[in-house]
Design a protein around this motif. Structure first.
Motif, short mmCIF file in Angstrom:
data_model
loop_
_atom_site.label_atom_id
_atom_site.label_comp_id
_atom_site.label_asym_id
_atom_site.label_seq_id
_atom_site.Cartn_x
_atom_site.Cartn_y
_atom_site.Cartn_z
N UNK A 10 72.83 -12.13 22.06
CA UNK A 10 72.65 -12.48 23.48
C UNK A 10 72.27 -11.26 24.31
N UNK A 11 71.72 -11.54 25.50
CA UNK A 11 71.23 -10.47 26.36
C UNK A 11 72.34 -9.49 26.72
N UNK A 12 73.58 -10.00 26.89
CA UNK A 12 74.69 -9.14 27.28
C UNK A 12 75.02 -8.10 26.22
N UNK A 13 74.61 -8.33 24.97
CA UNK A 13 74.89 -7.38 23.89
C UNK A 13 73.75 -6.40 23.68
N UNK A 14 72.66 -6.54 24.39
CA UNK A 14 71.56 -5.58 24.26
C UNK A 14 71.96 -4.26 24.92
N UNK A 15 71.42 -3.18 24.39
CA UNK A 15 71.65 -1.88 25.01
C UNK A 15 70.88 -1.79 26.32
N UNK A 16 71.32 -0.88 27.16
CA UNK A 16 70.64 -0.71 28.45
C UNK A 16 69.19 -0.30 28.24
N UNK A 17 68.93 0.56 27.26
CA UNK A 17 67.57 0.99 26.99
C UNK A 17 66.70 -0.21 26.59
N UNK A 18 67.25 -1.08 25.74
CA UNK A 18 66.48 -2.24 25.30
C UNK A 18 66.20 -3.18 26.46
N UNK A 19 67.22 -3.44 27.27
CA UNK A 19 67.02 -4.35 28.40
C UNK A 19 65.99 -3.83 29.39
N UNK A 20 66.07 -2.53 29.70
CA UNK A 20 65.10 -1.95 30.65
C UNK A 20 63.70 -1.99 30.06
N UNK A 21 63.57 -1.66 28.76
CA UNK A 21 62.25 -1.65 28.13
C UNK A 21 61.65 -3.05 28.10
N UNK A 22 62.46 -4.03 27.68
CA UNK A 22 61.94 -5.40 27.61
C UNK A 22 61.56 -5.90 28.99
N UNK A 174 45.75 -6.33 27.04
CA UNK A 174 47.10 -6.58 27.54
C UNK A 174 48.16 -6.23 26.49
N UNK A 175 48.04 -6.71 25.23
CA UNK A 175 49.05 -6.29 24.24
C UNK A 175 49.11 -4.78 24.04
N UNK A 176 47.94 -4.12 24.01
CA UNK A 176 47.94 -2.68 23.84
C UNK A 176 48.61 -1.98 25.03
N UNK A 177 48.31 -2.46 26.23
CA UNK A 177 48.94 -1.88 27.42
C UNK A 177 50.44 -2.12 27.41
N UNK A 178 50.86 -3.30 26.98
CA UNK A 178 52.29 -3.58 26.91
C UNK A 178 52.97 -2.69 25.87
N UNK A 179 52.30 -2.47 24.73
CA UNK A 179 52.88 -1.59 23.72
C UNK A 179 53.02 -0.17 24.23
N UNK A 180 51.98 0.32 24.91
CA UNK A 180 52.05 1.68 25.48
C UNK A 180 53.15 1.75 26.53
N UNK A 181 53.22 0.71 27.39
CA UNK A 181 54.25 0.70 28.41
C UNK A 181 55.65 0.67 27.79
N UNK A 182 55.82 -0.14 26.74
CA UNK A 182 57.13 -0.21 26.09
C UNK A 182 57.53 1.14 25.52
N UNK A 183 56.58 1.83 24.89
CA UNK A 183 56.89 3.15 24.34
C UNK A 183 57.23 4.14 25.45
N UNK A 184 56.46 4.13 26.53
CA UNK A 184 56.72 5.05 27.64
C UNK A 184 58.09 4.78 28.26
N UNK A 185 58.41 3.51 28.51
CA UNK A 185 59.70 3.18 29.12
C UNK A 185 60.84 3.52 28.18
N UNK A 186 60.68 3.19 26.90
CA UNK A 186 61.72 3.49 25.91
C UNK A 186 62.00 4.99 25.87
N UNK A 187 60.93 5.79 25.85
CA UNK A 187 61.10 7.25 25.81
C UNK A 187 61.71 7.77 27.11
N UNK A 188 61.24 7.25 28.25
CA UNK A 188 61.75 7.72 29.53
C UNK A 188 63.22 7.37 29.71
N UNK A 189 63.60 6.14 29.34
CA UNK A 189 65.00 5.74 29.47
C UNK A 189 65.88 6.55 28.52
#
Length: 462
Positions: A10-22, A174-189
């Motif tokens: 469930x969403x409540x068990x996701x880590x903060x990094x995962x929730x912010x990235x998603x 769009x998928x490529x942009x989302x993948x790049x964004x996910x990597x950037x957010x994951x790294x930044x968080x």
């Protein structure tokens, strides 16, 4: 063996990094899709408008030619409008009378039949043999030999290019942009939370209830740095609390040990030589020690209740009347003068406020040389003030806070003599704080001057 089904936590068990990235990735994907859709609709509207205007221009030129010449044959229709090279002139029996070179041998390319002369109608359609969809405009013309329907069309190269762009953008961009964004957010968080992981590990190392360590505060002035500073501040307060509790425990042990040791020694001596002892004297001495033990335990119990925040019954209390009642009851050797304004009413516990006043009066009588003064008045803004002043030796400025420490002994003329518990003034300050007020030692030209401030009762509380 039954196959186990994979279950997404469930969403409540996701880590903060995962929730912010998603969340960031989904939002960016939606915004990009909406932006592309808006861009496509804008281009579609722009191209449609351009085709319509150019189609009307082509029809206007073609209609003038058909009206004057009513041509027959193939490859006889042309216009000056670039791109509009699919031209036909059709009679009312749907027979092609004339056409452009691109439509040689084709039947009527459209079933559009405008209802009145001069009316222009358009549609998008597919014609066999032409690789692209075409945009066709039609109108009615009166020629020499009867009514004609003329068609002017153009392949939709621009539409095809826009659709390909949209498909590529949605399918790849769009998928490529989302993948790049996910990597950037994951790294930044991850980088942003790195100081928090460090602080968490350092907090875990502070074990055994010994809050003497500190966490590493990251540089900068962001929220994580503020959190680190607050954690260190909390650890510092916790350390002070632990040290204060240890000192208090040691003081309590010492204060209780003294009367217990004396009582035990007296009783043991009396029992060793029972025929030589005056038992009434032994009993009175033992009773004095028992009374001191009882006072210490009662004071400790009251302090524990105050610190624990135990709810107390609050009523309207007139400080002037409370002081007057207490002075009438007391039979001390030192005269006490009272000056009280009427109507100085506070909301509080009568028993606790009476105990506070008794402690202040006991302290003043103990050190006064000849007289004690009590003054009750209301000051601004909406504060009740009670002062107790004696003409004794006073309290040195460096000792004005020490007198409110538990079991504190002062040197010189303010030294506490045997018999007191050393908890009267600390209890009085705790009572004042519980009632939303303060108790302090202030400057005085005569002796010790203790000043109590409490909030006055509001009009709707009276």
């Amino acid at each position: 063996m039954p196959r186990r089904r994979l279950r997404c936590p469930p969403l409540s068990e996701w880590s903060l990094r995962t929730r912010v990235t998603v969340a960031a990735t989904v939002i960016v994907g939606c915004l990009l899709s909406l932006a592309l859709l808006g861009f496509y609709l804008m281009l579609h509207w722009t191209l449609e408008d351009q085709l319509s205007r150019r189609g009307r221009d082509a029809l206007y030129e073609l209609s003038a030619f058909v009206r004057l010449h009513d041509p027959r044959g193939e490859d006889v229709l042309r216009t000056q409008i670039d791109g509009f090279n699919l031209l036909q002139s059709v009679d009312d029996q749907d027979r092609v009378l004339a056409s452009s070179a691109s439509l040689v041998g084709y039947p009527p390319i459209s079933r559009l039949h405008p209802s009145r002369p001069g009316e222009t109608v358009s549609e998008h359609l597919t014609v066999r043999g032409i690789p692209y969809k075409i945009f066709v405009s039609a109108t009615r013309v009166r020629a020499q030999a009867g009514w004609r329907t003329v068609y002017a069309g153009t392949p939709e190269y621009s539409y095809a290019a826009v659709r390909r762009l949209l498909a590529v953008s949605l399918g790849v961009g769009v998928p490529l942009s989302m993948a790049v964004m996910a990597w950037l957010v994951w790294t930044a968080v991850r980088r942003a939370l790195s100081p928090m992981r460090t602080m968490s590990a350092e907090l875990a190392d502070i074990s055994g209830g010994e809050p003497y360590g500190r966490v590493t505060v990251p540089g900068g002035h962001d929220e994580i740095a503020e959190l680190g500073e607050e954690i260190n501040l909390a650890l510092m307060r916790l350390q002070r609390t632990v040290e204060r509790q240890r000192a208090f425990t040691a003081d309590v042990s010492h204060e209780l040990r003294s009367p217990l040791t004396g009582l035990r020694a007296q009783l043991e001596d009396a029992l060793d030589n029972p025929e030589d002892e005056q038992w009434p004297v032994v009993a009175r001495a033992a009773l004095d020690d028992a009374d001191r033990l009882q006072r210490i335990v009662a004071d400790l119990l009251l302090m524990a209740r105050l610190e624990a925040g135990v709810q107390m019954e609050r009523r309207l209390v007139d400080l002037g009347e409370l002081a007057r009642e207490e002075l009438t009851r007391r039979r001390g050797e030192v005269p006490i003068e009272l000056s009280a304004e009427p109507g100085v009413v506070v909301l509080g516990s009568p028993d606790h406020l009476r105990r506070l006043l008794v402690n202040l009066l006991d302290n003043a009588e103990h050190y006064a040389r000849s007289r004690v003064w009590v003054r009750v008045r209301a000051i601004e803004p909406r504060i009740a003030e009670l002062e107790v002043l004696d003409d004794g030796p006073g309290i040195a400025p460096e000792d004005r806070e020490r007198v409110f420490l538990r079991f504190q002994r002062l040197g010189g003329t303010r030294r506490r003599e045997h018999g007191g518990t050393g908890l009267g003034l600390p209890i009085s300050r705790d009572i004042a704080i519980v009632h939303g007020g303060s108790l302090n030692v202030v400057d005085s030209d005569l002796g010790a001057r203790l000043q109590l401030h409490l909030p006055l009762a509001r009009p709707h509380e009276r």
